[in-house]
Design an enzyme around this catalytic site. Structure first.
Site, PDB file in Angstrom:
ATOM      1  N   CYS A  32       0.850  -1.198   0.000  1.00 22.21           N
ATOM      2  CA  CYS A  32       0.000   0.000   0.000  1.00 22.21           C
ATOM      3  C   CYS A  32       0.884   1.247   0.000  1.00 22.21           C
ATOM      4  O   CYS A  32       1.509   1.563   1.014  1.00 22.21           O
ATOM      5  CB  CYS A  32      -0.910  -0.032   1.237  1.00 22.21           C
ATOM      6  SG  CYS A  32      -1.770   1.503   1.586  1.00 22.21           S
ATOM      7  N   CYS A  35       0.036   3.900   2.592  1.00 23.35           N
ATOM      8  CA  CYS A  35       0.395   3.391   3.930  1.00 23.35           C
ATOM      9  C   CYS A  35       1.878   3.612   4.197  1.00 23.35           C
ATOM     10  O   CYS A  35       2.265   4.090   5.273  1.00 23.35           O
ATOM     11  CB  CYS A  35       0.117   1.892   4.042  1.00 23.35           C
ATOM     12  SG  CYS A  35      -1.585   1.410   3.801  1.00 23.35           S
TER      13      CYS A  35
END
Length: 110
Positions: A32, A35
């Site tokens: 991600c 993230c």
């Protein structure tokens, strides 16, 4: 060294629901991009002396702990859950999640 507690299916209930102080939980995954971009800023926030002993910062690698994410109805990454007194009080999720938004929610819990 960051003061972030890594959560797994074995410890998440005790760390979140039984915590005497507010808890922030970062749900992230290694693939991600948003993230990974937020992670260093989240670690800086956790290391801020302002929050020491007042807020517990936790992290869940969803690639290794899918059941924890599913159990808490986390469907997107990044997702940040905010817990106080054993109950979820706020949730930030998706691409619009910012360190400013996370910090604002943490400050609301104090």
């Amino acid at each position: 060294m960051s003061a972030i507690v890594e959560l797994t299916k074995e410890n998440y209930e005790a760390e979140i629901k039984e915590s005497p102080i507010p808890v922030v939980v970062d749900f992230w995954g290694p693939k991600c991009g948003p993230c990974m971009a937020l992670m260093p800023k989240y670690h800086e926030l956790a290391d801020n002396p302002k929050y020491e002993g007042k807020v517990k910062f936790c992290s869940v690698d969803t690639s290794k702990n899918r059941r924890v994410a599913i159990g808490l109805k986390v469907m997107a990454q990044p997702t940040f859950l905010f817990w106080k007194g054993g109950a979820e009080v706020a949730r930030l999720s998706g691409d619009g999640t910012s360190i400013e938004g996370i910090t604002a929610e943490v400050d609301k819990m104090l």
